[in-house]
Design an enzyme around this catalytic site. Structure first.
Site, PDB file in Angstrom:
ATOM      1  N   LYS A  65      30.505  31.479  41.137  1.00  0.00           N
ATOM      2  CA  LYS A  65      31.105  31.864  39.866  1.00  0.00           C
ATOM      3  C   LYS A  65      30.350  31.220  38.703  1.00  0.00           C
ATOM      4  O   LYS A  65      29.663  30.202  38.879  1.00  0.00           O
ATOM      5  CB  LYS A  65      32.562  31.374  39.805  1.00  0.00           C
ATOM      6  CG  LYS A  65      33.499  31.985  40.817  1.00  0.00           C
ATOM      7  CD  LYS A  65      34.878  31.331  40.695  1.00  0.00           C
ATOM      8  CE  LYS A  65      35.843  31.891  41.730  1.00  0.00           C
ATOM      9  NZ  LYS A  65      36.232  33.278  41.449  1.00  0.00           N
ATOM     10  N   ARG A  86      40.838  37.606  50.664  1.00  0.00           N
ATOM     11  CA  ARG A  86      41.201  38.651  51.624  1.00  0.00           C
ATOM     12  C   ARG A  86      40.729  38.299  53.036  1.00  0.00           C
ATOM     13  O   ARG A  86      41.330  38.737  54.021  1.00  0.00           O
ATOM     14  CB  ARG A  86      40.630  39.995  51.165  1.00  0.00           C
ATOM     15  CG  ARG A  86      39.128  40.075  51.125  1.00  0.00           C
ATOM     16  CD  ARG A  86      38.623  41.172  50.210  1.00  0.00           C
ATOM     17  NE  ARG A  86      38.839  40.863  48.798  1.00  0.00           N
ATOM     18  CZ  ARG A  86      38.502  41.654  47.783  1.00  0.00           C
ATOM     19  NH1 ARG A  86      37.933  42.815  48.029  1.00  0.00           N
ATOM     20  NH2 ARG A  86      38.733  41.293  46.541  1.00  0.00           N
TER      21      ARG A  86
END
Length: 529
Positions: free
Chosen positions: A303, A377
């Protein structure tokens, strides 16, 4: 999680973790009260909106107190010709020898209820916000013992007070921390004090669960590792729940390759928490699943540095599961709940999963990991598979999963993806009562195709484009669920509060803990009828 949501906060000094654990207990979010301290007592009273400049529309408690004070409250309020509007206050002094301050707060129009467009009970929300503002103002005045008017909804009043007074300043110098405040319900004029005190306690417990979620989300990642998270949760829930702490070897034995692929880059070992609350005997428990990434750098798909500190809150789903179970157990709801929390860090290193790697989930499906920042996920996939082994009547998972849901809904509501209209209706009903809204999102096959069209494996962990990112993430999770009553809550947009909810201070929000508690309460009533 793909988006940064909370502003940067200052770094804290490196502290001994065991010392922190001993020093800062996470029971209610309240302070230790000294019995030798001098307490200043204040009172919060409610009034309704009233256009008249000749009369005041008091709540029942406020009217009786005004009569006791020989009408001083109404006289002083009528001196100011401008009527109070919802959320506005007046602070009065020297009106009663028992109270150093009496704060009058306007709780909106009498008789307000469900607003179909806003999908909230406006009356309850106005009470929460009004009493929250009142107790914060009195704390600023130095008042440290406050009696609060039930304002016609004792539970909502208690929620507003206890949520507003929460602060995570445990790591600051004592002089910089918010002062302790004792809060109680003004029951003195009630004909049914026991019932009022019961409702006040329920509201306080609901707030306590959310405040635990907020505290866990706020804790710096160096102090809240997967191991430390498990220790804290075990300490908090041990009285009412069975807590099993599973290690990496166990996860390997269960063939949780998807979960373990995320943990590979960190020196902190992964943990899988399994928690059971048995408020009743049942062969088909409610299953809760929470994403527990205690810090998310994005891994190799790293990020941007700006705002990355907020990723200490990327275990918000896990925190909300813990907070929900705390309240459910303290309320002694007649329900059987099993919770599953995969915990790890997502870090870049020489051993980290690389874009293009293929991993195998517990159900045997292979996954091409094209973006290591779509890690939530991956850990949920194995947790969902494992939860299915217990024949749950429903599965509800929570995760700060996608920045896309923040773009779509902002802080207005948590996004809900479900294969059950009945479960959606119940969750939406629970959100109306809690005031913490949810909004249904689509689970079209259109999105499934985006993740099943994969070059190297059965599934790709991203959808190929930025479009519909929250929907493709939910479609990915759907591949690991067989249960006909599944709800996926993407809570990334409600992870933090920056003034959107009047009775929550700035910082991690702990949303939607109270909505989930209310949902479980509704399910327990249905099951036992």
């Amino acid at each position: 999680m793909a988006a940064s949501i909370v502003k940067r906060v200052s770094r804290v000094k490196k502290l001994n973790v065991s010392h922190i654990s001993a020093r800062y207990k996470l029971l209610t979010g309240s302070r230790h009260f000294s019995t030798s301290k001098q307490w200043n007592k204040a009172l919060v009273l409610g009034v309704y909106e009233n256009e008249s400049t000749d009369s005041i529309d008091f709540t029942g408690t406020a009217r009786k107190f005004d009569e006791k004070a020989d009408g001083k409250i109404s006289q002083l309020l009528l001196t100011v010709k401008k009527p109070l509007k919802c959320g506005k206050t007046r602070t009065l002094h020297a009106v009663d020898p028992e109270f150093s301050s009496v704060l009058v707060t306007c709780i909106g129009k009498r008789g307000e209820g469900y607003d179909e467009l806003e999908t909230v009970d406006k009356g309850r929300e106005s009470i929460r916000a009004a009493v929250a503002k009142a107790v914060l103002q009195l704390r600023e005045l130095g008042e440290n013992e406050i009696e609060v008017d039930s304002c016609g909804d004792t539970e909502a009043s208690a929620e507003g007070c206890h949520l507003a007074l929460f602060s995570y300043d445990d790591l600051k110098a004592k002089k910089s921390r918010k002062p302790a405040v004792r809060i109680s319900c003004a029951t003195r004029y009630s004909q049914d004090k026991n019932s009022m005190e019961k409702e006040w306690r329920k509201g306080a417990i609901l707030a306590e669960g959310q405040n635990l979620s907020r505290r866990l989300m706020e804790m710096p990642a160096n102090l809240l590792t997967p191991t430390k998270f498990a220790e804290i949760v075990k300490e908090q829930l041990a009285d009412k729940c069975e807590v099993l702490v599973r290690d990496k070897d166990w996860a390997e034995s269960m063939k949780m390759g998807s979960f373990l692929s995320v943990a590979r880059g960190s020196v902190e070992p992964p943990v899988f928490l399994e928690i059971e609350y048995k408020g009743r005997q049942s062969d088909s428990p409610l299953a809760l699943v929470g994403k527990g990434v205690t810090f998310d750098t994005g891994g190799i798909s790293i990020k941007p540095s700006q705002g990355m500190d907020a990723m200490r809150g990327d275990m918000g789903g896990a925190a909300c599961v813990a907070g929900s179970l705390l309240s459910v157990s303290k309320l002694q709801l007649p329900v059987h709940v099993k919770a599953f929390i995969p915990l790890c860090e997502n870090m870049p290193s020489g051993s980290a999963t690389k874009p293009g790697d293929v991993v195998t989930a517990m159900n045997g499906k292979t996954i091409q990991v094209d973006n290591t920042d779509a890690e939530g996920r991956l850990i949920l996939a194995d947790a969902l598979c494992y939860s299915e082994q217990f024949n749950p009547s429903l599965i509800l998972d929570m995760a700060t999963l996608t920045g896309a849901i923040d773009v779509a809904l902002g802080a207005g509501a948590a996004g809900v993806f479900t294969n059950s209209d009945d479960m959606w209706n119940k969750l939406q009903k629970a959100s109306v009562r809690s005031g913490d809204r949810v909004w249904r999102m689509p689970l079209f096959n259109h999105y499934t195709k985006k993740i099943t069209e994969c070059q190297l494996a059965d599934l790709n962990n991203i959808g190929g484009s930025r479009s519909g990112g929250a929907c493709t993430a939910a479609a990915f999770l759907k591949e690991f669920v067989n249960n006909k009553n599944w709800l996926h809550l993407d809570i990334a947009g409600v992870m933090s509060n920056s003034g959107d909810v009047a009775y929550l201070g700035k910082g991690m929000s702990g949303r939607p803990t109270r909505t989930v508690i209310e949902f479980i309460n509704l399910m327990s009533k249905e099951t036992n009828n």
